[in-house]
Motif scaffolding. Structure first.
Motif, mmCIF file in Angstrom:
data_model
loop_
_atom_site.group_PDB
_atom_site.id
_atom_site.type_symbol
_atom_site.label_atom_id
_atom_site.label_comp_id
_atom_site.label_asym_id
_atom_site.label_seq_id
_atom_site.Cartn_x
_atom_site.Cartn_y
_atom_site.Cartn_z
ATOM 1 N N GLY A 177 0.853 -1.127 -0.056
ATOM 2 C CA GLY A 177 0.075 0.096 -0.031
ATOM 3 C C GLY A 177 0.722 1.235 0.085
ATOM 4 O O GLY A 177 0.266 2.415 -0.111
ATOM 5 N N ASP A 178 2.184 1.129 0.301
ATOM 6 C CA ASP A 178 3.083 2.455 0.217
ATOM 7 C C ASP A 178 2.971 3.116 -1.238
ATOM 8 O O ASP A 178 2.764 2.666 -2.272
ATOM 9 C CB ASP A 178 4.293 2.021 0.306
ATOM 10 N N GLN A 192 0.378 11.220 -6.650
ATOM 11 C CA GLN A 192 0.935 10.170 -5.700
ATOM 12 C C GLN A 192 1.208 8.721 -7.113
ATOM 13 O O GLN A 192 0.278 8.869 -7.941
ATOM 14 C CB GLN A 192 0.283 9.368 -4.815
ATOM 15 N N THR A 193 1.999 7.991 -6.873
ATOM 16 C CA THR A 193 2.033 6.781 -7.448
ATOM 17 C C THR A 193 2.432 5.596 -6.614
ATOM 18 O O THR A 193 3.043 5.878 -5.398
ATOM 19 C CB THR A 193 3.215 6.690 -8.554
ATOM 20 N N LYS A 194 2.109 4.252 -7.031
ATOM 21 C CA LYS A 194 2.643 3.239 -6.189
ATOM 22 C C LYS A 194 3.925 3.116 -6.079
ATOM 23 O O LYS A 194 4.632 3.372 -7.155
ATOM 24 C CB LYS A 194 1.739 1.956 -6.711
ATOM 25 N N LEU A 195 4.439 2.762 -4.977
ATOM 26 C CA LEU A 195 6.053 2.776 -4.891
ATOM 27 C C LEU A 195 6.564 1.740 -5.745
ATOM 28 O O LEU A 195 7.539 1.976 -6.107
ATOM 29 C CB LEU A 195 6.076 2.400 -3.319
ATOM 30 N N GLY A 232 4.486 8.700 9.624
ATOM 31 C CA GLY A 232 3.224 8.099 9.532
ATOM 32 C C GLY A 232 3.025 7.304 8.320
ATOM 33 O O GLY A 232 4.044 6.374 8.296
ATOM 34 N N ASP A 233 2.018 7.564 7.738
ATOM 35 C CA ASP A 233 1.931 6.675 6.544
ATOM 36 C C ASP A 233 2.660 7.288 5.186
ATOM 37 O O ASP A 233 2.648 6.964 4.030
ATOM 38 C CB ASP A 233 0.569 6.287 5.942
#
Length: 356
Positions: A285-286, A296-299, A322-323
Motif C-alpha cells: 500500500g505504500d 502519488q504513484t504506487k511505490l 506516519g503513512d
C-alpha cells in the motif's frame, strides 16, 4: 451453432443513440435493472461521476473509449511478444514448461508479468482462477526464491524454482509436516524484515547496514551548506549570501539541481509539521509522490520506473512520517516536502550503506 448472434460491447456508441436506433426500427430490447442500481461502483461511475465530469470535459466518454482501445492494442502487443518469448526460451516436457531464471529476471517487469501469464496458460490451458497476486508471487520466486522452493497455486499449478530454471507443472498439492526437513526445503523461511526505527533529528540512526545522519539547517547554515556542496566554488553573481531569504532559497534550489548529490536529500523541515520520522522498508500500500509529479504513484511503480530489481526492493530504506513516504533512499524525496523559495528550515538527511 446458436442462431442468435450476440455483439458486445458497443462501447463506441452512447446509450441514447442505441435506443433511438432500436426504436426507429420498432425493435424490442431488454434493460438489466441492475445497471441502474447505484449501489454498484460501476453504476455510480456511469450515472453520477461521468455526467459531472462531462460538465468540464465534454468529450470524456469518447476519449475514454479511445484510451481503452489503445490499451487493448498494447495488451495484444505484449501478449504477442510474450508468446514469441516463450516459444524461443521456454522448454516443454510433456505438460511441464521450464524457463531459465537468468532469462526471466532479465525481462522488464511489465513484460515479465505477461511472460509468466503465458507460461501459466501453456501449462493449464487458460488463466481461469489466476490473478495478479499469483503472478507477483511467481515473479518474486524467480527473483529471490531459494532453490527448491515452490508455490502451490489454484487448479493444481505448481511452480518450482530450480538451480537455474523455473518449472511450471500440474501436480498434487504436497502436505508436509511443519518443521520437517522437506517442509523447510520446499517452503524455506524468508528473512524477517527489519523493524521500523525512529529517525533521530538531529542525530545518527542505524538501520540494518544503513546509517542515516539528520541535520537541521537554517539561516546562514543554508548558504554554508551550498558553498560546501559546490566545492567552495564561488556562487555565480553573488559575492555574499543574499539577504532576502526567498532569493537565498532560489539560488540554493537552482544550484542543488545542478549538483544532485546522490547520498543526501534535503527536505522542507517545516512541511513535516513536527511529525515523528521513522526509517523502515516498504509495506503493501505504500505510495510516493516523486519530485515534480502531479500526484502519488504506487511505490512499486516508482521502483519499476527507476529500474530497481525486484529482489532489491525490500532492502531499500524509506524515511516516513506516519503513512507518508518522504524519502526513498538514494532515489528521491517526495514532492510533498520538497524545497521551495518559502523554505526557512531544511532537514538534511545523509545516507550511507555498508556492504554485507
Amino acid at each position: 451453432a446458436s442462431p442468435i448472434r450476440i455483439i458486445r460491447p458497443l462501447t463506441e456508441y452512447p446509450r441514447r443513440q442505441l435506443i433511438d436506433y432500436l426504436e426507429s426500427r420498432s425493435q424490442q430490447y431488454c434493460t438489466d435493472h441492475t445497471n441502474l442500481d447505484t449501489t454498484y461502483t460501476r453504476n455510480r461511475i456511469r450515472h453520477e461521476l461521468i455526467p459531472r465530469l462531462q460538465q468540464t470535459w465534454p468529450d470524456i466518454r469518447s476519449e475514454m473509449t479511445e484510451f481503452a482501445r489503445e490499451l487493448g492494442a498494447l495488451d495484444e502487443l505484449l501478449e504477442s511478444v510474450a508468446r514469441r518469448w516463450t516459444g524461443a526460451h521456454a522448454v516443454q516436457k510433456h505438460r511441464t514448461f521450464e524457463a531459465a531464471l537468468d532469462d526471466l529476471n532479465a525481462l522488464d517487469e511489465p513484460l515479465l508479468s505477461y511472460v509468466i501469464r503465458q507460461l501459466i496458460a501453456d501449462t493449464l490451458g487458460d488463466l481461469r482462477r489466476i490473478d495478479e497476486v499469483h503472478v507477483a508471487m511467481i515473479a518474486d520466486l524467480a527473483a529471490a526464491g531459494s532453490t527448491g522452493a515452490s508455490l502451490d497455486l489454484p487448479r493444481g499449478l505448481i511452480v518450482r524454482r530450480g538451480y537455474k530454471s523455473l518449472c511450471f507443472e500440474i501436480g498434487q498439492r504436497k502436505v508436509l509436516t511443519p518443521g520437517s526437513d522437506a517442509a523447510a526445503k520446499v517452503h524455506p523461511e524468508t528473512p524477517q524484515p527489519l523493524a521500523a526505527k525512529e529517525l533521530a533529528v538531529p542525530g545518527e540512526t542505524r538501520w540494518g547496514t544503513w546509517t542515516f545522519e539528520a541535520t537541521v539547517l537554517e539561516g546562514k547554515d543554508i548558504w554554508e551548506e551550498l558553498v560546501d556542496l559546490s566545492g567552495n566554488l564561488r556562487i555565480p553573481e553573488f559575492d555574499e549570501p543574499p539577504t532576502d531569504p526567498h532569493e537565498r532559497m532560489r539560488v540554493f534550489i537552482r544550484q542543488l539541481r545542478g549538483i544532485d548529490p546522490e547520498a543526501v536529500e534535503y527536505l522542507d523541515f517545516d512541511r513535516i509539521a513536527g511529525e515523528t520520522l521513522s526509517v523502515r522498508g516498504r509495506v503493501p500500500g505504500d505510495r510516493f509522490t516523486p519530485l515534480g509529479a502531479p500526484g502519488q504513484t504506487k511505490l512499486k511503480e516508482f521502483f519499476i520506473r527507476r529500474k530497481v530489481p525486484r529482489s532489491e526492493r525490500d532492502a531499500v530504506p524509506l524515511i516516513v512520517a506516519g503513512d507518508r513516504v518522504l524519502v526513498v533512499a538514494r532515489l528521491g524525496v517526495s514532492d510533498d516536502v520538497a524545497l521551495t523559495e518559502d523554505t526557512r528550515r531544511i532537514l538534511k538527511i545523509s545516507a550511507t550503506a555498508q556492504d554485507r
